[in-house]
Design a protein around this motif. Structure first.
Motif, mmCIF file in Angstrom:
data_model
loop_
_atom_site.group_PDB
_atom_site.id
_atom_site.type_symbol
_atom_site.label_atom_id
_atom_site.label_comp_id
_atom_site.label_asym_id
_atom_site.label_seq_id
_atom_site.Cartn_x
_atom_site.Cartn_y
_atom_site.Cartn_z
ATOM 1 N N ASN A 125 15.654 -40.404 -29.039
ATOM 2 C CA ASN A 125 16.219 -40.977 -27.817
ATOM 3 C C ASN A 125 15.936 -40.021 -26.667
ATOM 4 O O ASN A 125 16.245 -38.841 -26.751
ATOM 5 N N GLN A 127 16.118 -39.689 -22.220
ATOM 6 C CA GLN A 127 16.690 -40.283 -21.011
ATOM 7 C C GLN A 127 16.418 -39.389 -19.812
ATOM 8 O O GLN A 127 16.397 -38.164 -19.931
ATOM 9 N N SER A 143 18.875 -44.683 -14.065
ATOM 10 C CA SER A 143 18.352 -43.976 -15.226
ATOM 11 C C SER A 143 17.366 -44.844 -16.004
ATOM 12 O O SER A 143 17.352 -46.066 -15.882
ATOM 13 N N ALA A 145 15.831 -44.960 -20.082
ATOM 14 C CA ALA A 145 15.957 -44.425 -21.438
ATOM 15 C C ALA A 145 14.909 -45.054 -22.349
ATOM 16 O O ALA A 145 14.538 -46.223 -22.187
#
Length: 187
Positions: A125, A127, A143, A145
């Motif tokens: 993951n 971001q 943002s 991600a």
């Protein structure tokens, strides 16, 4: 949707032991419910007034109830977790943050799409985001991600389509999320 809570016990100004609990759902990714917990150690590599960098190592347990695979289909995943994060205050009203998390399963998993040996269900993951103050009480966060799952859940049933007997399609390995959030502080 997702909810996460975390408790940190600081051992020094740069070292902490932490525990977290989380619950979420993402039907498009084939996961009706994901619940779990994490334990670990964090070390602040940089801890200054305008920027900080942290590295974490720990354990992650995830329970996944998969979508469209029949009653009682679930997966228990025990993983090693590594995380790095960076935050930087760019000015009085704007901040930047980025993070990278990797989780590797320690147990063998059997899912409707196949079996994954230890280490084969790698999840990553990443971001990046920026937050800026709009007024005394309001801020805007934007943002992006990226979520990678090497052993994705089965794809949820699609209305109007029938798959061949014995065929269980997988959700995509790569998922992206673009988000804009308006944050209003009451106090």
């Amino acid at each position: 949707w997702a909810v996460k809570g975390r408790f940190d016990k600081f051992l020094s100004t740069k070292d902490t032991l932490w525990a977290a609990g989380l619950i979420s759902g993402d039907e498009l990714a084939g996961k009706e419910l994901v619940a779990g917990g994490q334990l670990g150690y964090a070390r602040y590599l940089i801890k200054e007034a305008d920027r900080e960098a942290v590295a974490e190592l720990g354990y992650d347990y995830s329970f996944e109830n998969l979508v469209g695979t029949g009653p009682g289909t679930s997966v228990h995943i025990h993983s090693a977790r590594a995380f790095v994060g960076y935050k930087n205050k760019l000015g009085d009203d704007t901040s930047f943050d980025t993070s990278l998390e990797a989780l590797a399963n320690a147990n063998e998993l059997t899912t409707p799409t196949g079996t994954a040996k230890a280490g084969e269900d790698l999840r990553v993951n990443a971001q990046i985001g920026i937050t800026t103050k709009l007024s005394k009480n309001a801020s805007l966060n934007v943002s992006f991600a990226v979520k990678f799952d090497n052993n994705p859940a089965p794809l949820a049933a699609i209305a109007g389509f029938t798959f061949a007997p014995g065929y269980t399609p997988e959700a995509d390995k790569l998922d992206t999320i673009s988000k804009a959030s308006l944050i209003y502080a009451l106090f």
